[in-house]
Design a protein around this motif. Structure first.
Motif, PDB file in Angstrom:
ATOM      1  N   ASN A   1      84.820 -22.075  10.879  1.00  0.00           N
ATOM      2  CA  ASN A   1      84.169 -22.520   9.596  1.00  0.00           C
ATOM      3  C   ASN A   1      83.092 -23.344   9.597  1.00  0.00           C
ATOM      4  O   ASN A   1      82.110 -23.048   8.879  1.00  0.00           O
ATOM      5  N   LEU A   2      82.660 -23.950  10.989  1.00  0.00           N
ATOM      6  CA  LEU A   2      81.320 -24.364  10.997  1.00  0.00           C
ATOM      7  C   LEU A   2      80.341 -23.393  11.373  1.00  0.00           C
ATOM      8  O   LEU A   2      79.116 -23.273  10.834  1.00  0.00           O
ATOM      9  N   VAL A   3      80.607 -22.153  12.132  1.00  0.00           N
ATOM     10  CA  VAL A   3      79.893 -20.870  12.002  1.00  0.00           C
ATOM     11  C   VAL A   3      79.890 -20.397  10.811  1.00  0.00           C
ATOM     12  O   VAL A   3      78.573 -20.088  10.443  1.00  0.00           O
ATOM     13  N   LEU A   4      80.632 -20.199  10.114  1.00  0.00           N
ATOM     14  CA  LEU A   4      80.556 -19.675   8.795  1.00  0.00           C
ATOM     15  C   LEU A   4      79.558 -20.688   7.925  1.00  0.00           C
ATOM     16  O   LEU A   4      78.614 -19.977   7.277  1.00  0.00           O
ATOM     17  N   LEU A   5      79.700 -21.961   7.824  1.00  0.00           N
ATOM     18  CA  LEU A   5      78.866 -22.777   6.952  1.00  0.00           C
ATOM     19  C   LEU A   5      77.359 -22.412   7.474  1.00  0.00           C
ATOM     20  O   LEU A   5      76.584 -22.285   6.645  1.00  0.00           O
ATOM     21  N   LEU A   6      77.308 -22.150   8.707  1.00  0.00           N
ATOM     22  CA  LEU A   6      75.649 -22.502   9.018  1.00  0.00           C
ATOM     23  C   LEU A   6      75.022 -20.964   8.924  1.00  0.00           C
ATOM     24  O   LEU A   6      74.112 -20.954   8.314  1.00  0.00           O
ATOM     25  N   VAL A   7      75.886 -19.759   9.101  1.00  0.00           N
ATOM     26  CA  VAL A   7      75.216 -18.600   8.624  1.00  0.00           C
ATOM     27  C   VAL A   7      75.349 -18.313   7.027  1.00  0.00           C
ATOM     28  O   VAL A   7      74.502 -17.633   6.615  1.00  0.00           O
ATOM     29  N   ALA A   8      76.468 -18.718   6.534  1.00  0.00           N
ATOM     30  CA  ALA A   8      76.560 -18.507   5.115  1.00  0.00           C
ATOM     31  C   ALA A   8      75.561 -19.331   4.338  1.00  0.00           C
ATOM     32  O   ALA A   8      74.946 -18.904   3.053  1.00  0.00           O
ATOM     33  N   GLY A   9      75.392 -20.490   4.972  1.00  0.00           N
ATOM     34  CA  GLY A   9      74.287 -21.244   4.475  1.00  0.00           C
ATOM     35  C   GLY A   9      72.919 -21.167   4.375  1.00  0.00           C
ATOM     36  O   GLY A   9      72.083 -21.649   3.582  1.00  0.00           O
ATOM     37  N   PHE A  10      72.403 -20.263   5.171  1.00  0.00           N
ATOM     38  CA  PHE A  10      71.070 -19.803   5.314  1.00  0.00           C
ATOM     39  C   PHE A  10      70.426 -18.513   4.982  1.00  0.00           C
ATOM     40  O   PHE A  10      69.478 -18.406   4.397  1.00  0.00           O
ATOM     41  N   GLU A  11      71.140 -17.709   5.464  1.00  0.00           N
ATOM     42  CA  GLU A  11      70.624 -16.400   5.309  1.00  0.00           C
ATOM     43  C   GLU A  11      70.451 -15.754   3.777  1.00  0.00           C
ATOM     44  O   GLU A  11      69.451 -15.501   3.327  1.00  0.00           O
ATOM     45  N   THR A  12      71.776 -16.210   2.913  1.00  0.00           N
ATOM     46  CA  THR A  12      71.696 -16.022   1.728  1.00  0.00           C
ATOM     47  C   THR A  12      70.513 -16.619   0.968  1.00  0.00           C
ATOM     48  O   THR A  12      69.764 -16.145   0.012  1.00  0.00           O
ATOM     49  N   THR A  13      70.293 -17.832   1.290  1.00  0.00           N
ATOM     50  CA  THR A  13      69.248 -18.805   0.465  1.00  0.00           C
ATOM     51  C   THR A  13      67.899 -18.340   0.744  1.00  0.00           C
ATOM     52  O   THR A  13      67.090 -18.311  -0.110  1.00  0.00           O
ATOM     53  N   THR A  14      67.632 -17.847   2.094  1.00  0.00           N
ATOM     54  CA  THR A  14      66.515 -17.202   2.476  1.00  0.00           C
ATOM     55  C   THR A  14      66.210 -16.144   1.661  1.00  0.00           C
ATOM     56  O   THR A  14      65.244 -16.111   1.092  1.00  0.00           O
ATOM     57  N   ASN A  15      67.145 -15.288   1.507  1.00  0.00           N
ATOM     58  CA  ASN A  15      67.121 -14.125   0.433  1.00  0.00           C
ATOM     59  C   ASN A  15      66.773 -14.551  -0.829  1.00  0.00           C
ATOM     60  O   ASN A  15      65.743 -13.967  -1.693  1.00  0.00           O
ATOM     61  N   LEU A  16      67.387 -15.440  -1.439  1.00  0.00           N
ATOM     62  CA  LEU A  16      67.131 -16.026  -2.726  1.00  0.00           C
ATOM     63  C   LEU A  16      65.878 -16.669  -3.097  1.00  0.00           C
ATOM     64  O   LEU A  16      65.202 -16.345  -3.929  1.00  0.00           O
ATOM     65  N   LEU A  17      65.194 -17.361  -1.932  1.00  0.00           N
ATOM     66  CA  LEU A  17      63.867 -17.914  -2.208  1.00  0.00           C
ATOM     67  C   LEU A  17      62.856 -16.641  -1.939  1.00  0.00           C
ATOM     68  O   LEU A  17      61.855 -16.651  -2.770  1.00  0.00           O
ATOM     69  N   GLY A  18      63.151 -15.766  -1.131  1.00  0.00           N
ATOM     70  CA  GLY A  18      61.999 -14.574  -0.818  1.00  0.00           C
ATOM     71  C   GLY A  18      62.041 -13.652  -2.111  1.00  0.00           C
ATOM     72  O   GLY A  18      60.909 -13.426  -2.772  1.00  0.00           O
ATOM     73  N   THR A  19      63.521 -13.385  -2.535  1.00  0.00           N
ATOM     74  CA  THR A  19      63.331 -12.662  -3.777  1.00  0.00           C
ATOM     75  C   THR A  19      62.784 -13.263  -5.018  1.00  0.00           C
ATOM     76  O   THR A  19      62.050 -12.473  -5.681  1.00  0.00           O
ATOM     77  N   GLY A  20      63.001 -14.344  -4.956  1.00  0.00           N
ATOM     78  CA  GLY A  20      62.602 -15.115  -6.215  1.00  0.00           C
ATOM     79  C   GLY A  20      61.117 -15.193  -6.207  1.00  0.00           C
ATOM     80  O   GLY A  20      60.748 -15.130  -7.556  1.00  0.00           O
ATOM     81  N   ILE A  21      60.531 -15.729  -5.388  1.00  0.00           N
ATOM     82  CA  ILE A  21      59.176 -15.904  -5.401  1.00  0.00           C
ATOM     83  C   ILE A  21      58.446 -14.374  -5.702  1.00  0.00           C
ATOM     84  O   ILE A  21      57.465 -14.505  -6.598  1.00  0.00           O
ATOM     85  N   LYS A  22      59.036 -13.578  -5.291  1.00  0.00           N
ATOM     86  CA  LYS A  22      58.442 -12.076  -5.553  1.00  0.00           C
ATOM     87  C   LYS A  22      58.640 -11.854  -7.313  1.00  0.00           C
ATOM     88  O   LYS A  22      57.625 -11.517  -7.726  1.00  0.00           O
ATOM     89  N   VAL A  23      59.904 -12.100  -7.711  1.00  0.00           N
ATOM     90  CA  VAL A  23      60.128 -11.887  -9.109  1.00  0.00           C
ATOM     91  C   VAL A  23      59.143 -12.644 -10.146  1.00  0.00           C
ATOM     92  O   VAL A  23      58.466 -12.141 -10.854  1.00  0.00           O
ATOM     93  N   LEU A  24      58.974 -13.827  -9.567  1.00  0.00           N
ATOM     94  CA  LEU A  24      58.055 -14.769 -10.318  1.00  0.00           C
ATOM     95  C   LEU A  24      56.725 -14.376 -10.273  1.00  0.00           C
ATOM     96  O   LEU A  24      55.945 -14.464 -11.300  1.00  0.00           O
ATOM     97  N   LEU A  25      55.886 -13.719  -9.026  1.00  0.00           N
ATOM     98  CA  LEU A  25      54.856 -13.623  -9.039  1.00  0.00           C
ATOM     99  C   LEU A  25      54.624 -12.170  -9.812  1.00  0.00           C
ATOM    100  O   LEU A  25      53.462 -11.993 -10.111  1.00  0.00           O
ATOM    101  N   GLU A  26      55.629 -11.318  -9.854  1.00  0.00           N
ATOM    102  CA  GLU A  26      55.388 -10.244 -10.532  1.00  0.00           C
ATOM    103  C   GLU A  26      55.580 -10.382 -12.034  1.00  0.00           C
ATOM    104  O   GLU A  26      55.439  -9.441 -12.724  1.00  0.00           O
ATOM    105  N   HIS A  27      55.786 -11.689 -12.446  1.00  0.00           N
ATOM    106  CA  HIS A  27      56.027 -12.010 -13.782  1.00  0.00           C
ATOM    107  C   HIS A  27      55.308 -13.109 -14.192  1.00  0.00           C
ATOM    108  O   HIS A  27      55.621 -14.259 -14.340  1.00  0.00           O
ATOM    109  N   PRO A  28      53.864 -13.148 -14.272  1.00  0.00           N
ATOM    110  CA  PRO A  28      52.885 -14.349 -14.164  1.00  0.00           C
ATOM    111  C   PRO A  28      53.321 -15.025 -15.457  1.00  0.00           C
ATOM    112  O   PRO A  28      53.275 -16.408 -15.415  1.00  0.00           O
ATOM    113  N   ASP A  29      53.430 -14.454 -16.660  1.00  0.00           N
ATOM    114  CA  ASP A  29      53.806 -15.316 -17.966  1.00  0.00           C
ATOM    115  C   ASP A  29      54.835 -16.133 -17.607  1.00  0.00           C
ATOM    116  O   ASP A  29      54.827 -17.304 -18.061  1.00  0.00           O
ATOM    117  N   GLN A  30      56.004 -15.859 -17.055  1.00  0.00           N
ATOM    118  CA  GLN A  30      57.222 -16.488 -16.936  1.00  0.00           C
ATOM    119  C   GLN A  30      56.983 -17.638 -15.609  1.00  0.00           C
ATOM    120  O   GLN A  30      57.343 -18.781 -15.943  1.00  0.00           O
TER     121      GLN A  30
END
Ligand code: HEM
Length: 395
Positions: free
Chosen positions: A228-257
């Motif tokens: 569970n420690l290994v799970l928390l570590l890997v579940a905890g950042f790969e997914t969030t990294t992807n959310l931050l990367g995808t999110g900033i791209k979506v925002l920059l592609e929608h400048p009004d938003q």
């Protein structure tokens, strides 16, 4: 695109780049269907939500693995995930989840707000004029946060990126022998690492999650604690990294938003939910049917069926979200299935949301000229969707 081409495209790099047209074809075909060696796929929001909460729809646990792969414990990458709560069913799941939830409290998450804001501010100040957003921000922020939560020293952070990337391949429905070998090596190194950390924290407990989980009262066995420690570590950042990367791209592609969010950071929660819906960092959840199921609409799932819930498709189901391909943070009642649902609902959802809600407004206000600069490179993964590289400029 015909049905067969759509299905096959999900398993090819080209199709993964933009799986949404394929999902649309599959969803129009049926809410649920069997294909590819008897694997089942679920495409709609209603059925995905229903099956995530159905008591007879379970995760493939150690007993299921024993049935078709008796040696799975020898691959330590696979073992660390299979023995964790993610791939356990009640009563083991209930016990592990309770232990982790008791330590992963709302108070602990809220206390990380300052860690998140400080680290984000430092990373933004250090960001060169031309940068890869993933290496410069989307990766180091979540790793710093999860390490602060678990009590992992800062100096060990860079080491985890590779280990986690190698290990999470075990979540993919299809992987090569070489990938499985690397997952095994990563599992061994992570287990060795946490054995050392657990021993240190048992000698001298601190205010971190590792100390809390390693304490006598947690009710976890030695291998459960480690997994569970290994799970928390890997579940905890790969997914969030992807959310931050995808999110900033979506925002920059929608400048009004992006301008709206820049002007009013209070909008961040709605923006983050819509980003999660629009391009989910986790695209599949895997289940199996413990007994035959008769479902609405005359649908039938045989006992033992492997089921892939297509979370990314459910989030773009027009029955639930009209005009689903439009990025619209003003939609009413956005409740994406990006964090799953039911017993395995993401334990880290409040933390992931907090990181994104703090990070996006800070990025937009501190870097008003932030812009995409060149071709991004997606990770070649089906389940964990996100960028390996996202070139940006800041000035
Ligand atoms: C944007 C970020 C994240 C996304 C999209 C995400 C997504 C998910 C999903 C879909 C599941 C359920 C899988 C299933 O039902 O088969 C899950 C479970 C889980 N997640 Fe997350 N997650 C994120 C961040 C985090 C963070 C930050 C942590 C921990 C610090 C975390 C810890 C977990 C754990 C422990 C489980 C297993 C829960 C259980 O089996 O009871 N996740 N996550």
């Amino acid at each position: 695109m015909d049905f067969q081409t759509a299905l096959e495209s999900l398993f090819a790099a080209e199709g993964r780049r933009d799986p949404y047209p394929a999902y649309e074809v599959l969803r129009s075909h049926a809410p649920m269907f069997a294909a590819l060696d008897g694997r089942w796929f679920v495409t709609t929001h209603a059925l995905t939500s229903h099956l995530l909460r159905h008591p007879a729809v379970r995760v493939a646990d150690a007993a299921v693995y024993d049935g078709y792969w008796p040696d799975w414990r020898e691959n330590r990458g696979v073992a660390s995930i299979v023995q964790s709560m993610l791939l356990s069913n009640p009563p083991d799941h209930t016990r592990m989840r309770r232990a982790a939830a008791a330590t992963f409290t709302a108070r602990r998450v809220a206390a990380l707000r300052d860690v998140i804001a400080e680290r984000a501010a430092d990373l933004i100040k250090e960001m060169p004029e031309r940068a890869d957003f993933v290496s410069a921000f989307a990766y180091p922020l979540p790793i710093a946060v999860i390490c602060a939560l678990l009590g992992v020293p800062d100096s060990d952070q860079p080491w985890f990126r590779r280990q986690a990337a190698d290990l999470t391949v075990v979540l993919e429905p299809i992987s090569t022998e070489e990938e499985m070998r690397r997952a095994d090596a990563a599992g061994r190194e992570l287990e060795d690492y946490f054995i050392g950390l657990i021993a240190e924290r048992r000698r001298e407990p601190r205010e971190d999650l590792t100390s809390a989980l390693a304490s006598e009262g947690s009710g976890l066995t030695g291998s459960e604690l480690l997994s569970n420690l290994v799970l928390l570590l890997v579940a905890g950042f790969e997914t969030t990294t992807n959310l931050l990367g995808t999110g900033i791209k979506v925002l920059l592609e929608h400048p009004d938003q992006a301008d709206r969010l820049r002007a009013d950071p209070e909008l961040a929660p709605a923006f983050v939910e819509e980003i999660l819906r629009y391009d989910s960092p986790v695209q599949f959840a895997a289940r199996y049917a413990a007994e035959p199921l008769d479902l609405d609409g005359g649908l039938h799932l045989p006992a033992g069926a492997d089921v892939n819930l297509l979370l990314g498709s459910a989030n773009r189901d027009p029955e639930r979200y009209p005009d689903p391909h439009r990025f619209d943070p003003d939609r009413p009642n956005i409740q994406p299935v990006s964090f799953g649902g039911g017993a395995h609902y993401c334990l880290g959802a409040p933390l992931a949301r907090l990181e994104a809600q703090v990070a996006f407004p800070m990025l937009l206000t501190m870097l008003p000229a932030l812009a995409l600069a060149g071709e991004p490179r997606l990770r070649d993964r089906l389940v964990l969707r996100g960028f390996a590289e996202l070139p940006i400029t800041t000035g």
